[in-house]
Design an enzyme around this catalytic site. Structure first.
Site, short mmCIF file in Angstrom:
data_model
loop_
_atom_site.label_atom_id
_atom_site.label_comp_id
_atom_site.label_asym_id
_atom_site.label_seq_id
_atom_site.Cartn_x
_atom_site.Cartn_y
_atom_site.Cartn_z
N GLU A 57 0.82 -1.21 0.00
CA GLU A 57 0.00 0.00 0.00
C GLU A 57 0.86 1.26 0.00
O GLU A 57 0.60 2.22 -0.74
CB GLU A 57 -0.92 0.01 1.23
CG GLU A 57 -1.86 -1.18 1.31
CD GLU A 57 -1.30 -2.35 2.12
OE1 GLU A 57 -2.07 -2.95 2.89
OE2 GLU A 57 -0.09 -2.63 2.00
N TRP A 175 20.97 -42.13 -9.08
CA TRP A 175 19.84 -41.24 -8.98
C TRP A 175 18.59 -41.97 -9.42
O TRP A 175 18.57 -42.57 -10.50
CB TRP A 175 20.04 -40.00 -9.85
CG TRP A 175 21.19 -39.16 -9.42
CD1 TRP A 175 22.42 -39.10 -9.99
CD2 TRP A 175 21.20 -38.23 -8.35
NE1 TRP A 175 23.21 -38.20 -9.35
CE2 TRP A 175 22.48 -37.65 -8.32
CE3 TRP A 175 20.28 -37.84 -7.38
CZ2 TRP A 175 22.84 -36.68 -7.39
CZ3 TRP A 175 20.63 -36.88 -6.46
CH2 TRP A 175 21.90 -36.32 -6.47
#
Length: 343
Positions: A57, A175
């Protein structure tokens, strides 16, 4: 249904909010100022850039002359704050600027920051709430959840085979997933305030717990590494080389640890702690988001991604809502959250 001018302004304010950092104590907030009596005419816009900087604001108001703000409408994604922290209360700034109307989407659940709407009404400002509340709440889910529960929002991640295994029989796991999935994990790490692992993971895998780019470079924001558990960690562990000082909890009290992290200003934690820590968080009902990476491989054996979570019968199953599914190379990322009443 035709979109109103105020809804357009709110949707734009929501897009502005996304420019701010996703991590940190403060929420992402956007603000649009509309001309007095003319919801179609934009005067200024602003967003919050992080702790210690002007709130959305104030950022928007700073771009206008005093004569422009008299009677104008402020459209804000979150109820303007009503407390003094590193900056002053936005409710008072809007009052001082002569704003005539404030429209916001979501109320501020903060014990000290909430109450701005009542303060502005008392000063004679017309205040409206709830515009695009569902959209804004979804975008602010992490911060709103943390603020309401007084603990960080907990995102749990694991990578597994299609048959739910986190490692092969000999314990190897690098992995399971491919390059694209692993890079997405680093991007998700960067969005969090802290990354949580158990002592078992540190001792077994010696992870660095950093957020890294495609070329292995450190990303601009690094999550604070938090190690949960009572076993000692060797001083040679890679976690001690992290850009952020490591937090050693020397505890397994999950609720207590999360409460302490909240008090330290941590609002979002990313959990990569292995089956033991993950299962404990699930069993305790402390998980807000699941990030599950599935690789098209089968491993068999007993090294499950998730252990005992206190489900003895199908009626006790932890039911989830799938928010999204995304292909990453050959892998699949499923993002899910607990179904209400099933956490």
């Amino acid at each position: 249904m035709t979109e109103t001018a105020i809804e357009r302004a709110m949707r734009h304010a929501l897009s502005l909010a996304a420019h701010g950092p996703a991590y940190g104590v403060n929420p992402q907030v956007g603000c649009v100022i509309l001309a007095a009596g003319d919801d179609e005419r934009f005067l200024a816009e602003g967003w919050h850039r992080g702790a210690g900087t002007p709130h959305a604001e104030v950022d928007a108001l700073a771009k206008l002359r005093p004569e422009d703000t008299r009677g104008a409408t402020a459209v804000v994604t979150l109820e303007p704050c009503n407390h003094t922290g590193r900056t002053g209360p936005c409710s008072e700034a809007l009052i001082a600027a002569g704003i005539g109307r404030v429209v916001y989407a979501v109320s501020d659940p903060g014990a000290t920051s909430g109450g701005g709407a009542d303060r502005m009404r008392a000063a004679g400002i017309v205040v409206e709430s709830g515009v695009l509340a569902d959209e804004v709440s979804a975008a602010m889910r992490v911060w709103l959840t943390a603020t309401r529960l007084r603990r960080p929002f907990v995102s749990v991640k694991w990578a597994s085979s299609l048959d739910g295994r986190a490692a092969a029989g000999d314990g190897t796991s690098r992995w399971i997933t491919g390059t694209a999935a692993r890079q997405r994990v680093h991007e998700q790490r960067e969005l969090a305030d802290a990354i949580l692992v158990g002592t078992g993971t540190v001792l077994a895998d010696d992870p660095a717990l950093t957020a890294r780019g495609d070329a292995g470079e450190l990303m601009p924001h690094q999550p604070i590494p938090v190690v949960i558990g009572e076993r000692p960690i060797p001083v040679t562990a890679k976690v001690f080389e992290h850009p952020q000082p490591v937090l050693l909890t020397a505890s397994r009290d999950l609720e207590g640890i999360l409460a302490e992290l909240f008090e330290r200003g941590i609002r979002h934690v990313f959990v990569e702690g292995g089956p033991t820590l993950t299962s404990a968080l699930v069993a305790a009902g402390l998980v807000d988001e699941y990030l599950i990476y599935l690789a098209p491989v089968l491993l068999g054996g007993g090294r499950l991604a998730l252990g005992d979570i206190g489900v003895d019968t199908i009626a006790d199953a932890r039911r989830l809502i799938v928010d999204s599914m995304e292909s990453l190379g050959e892998d699949l990322l499923i993002v899910a959250r607990p179904r209400e009443g099933s956490q």
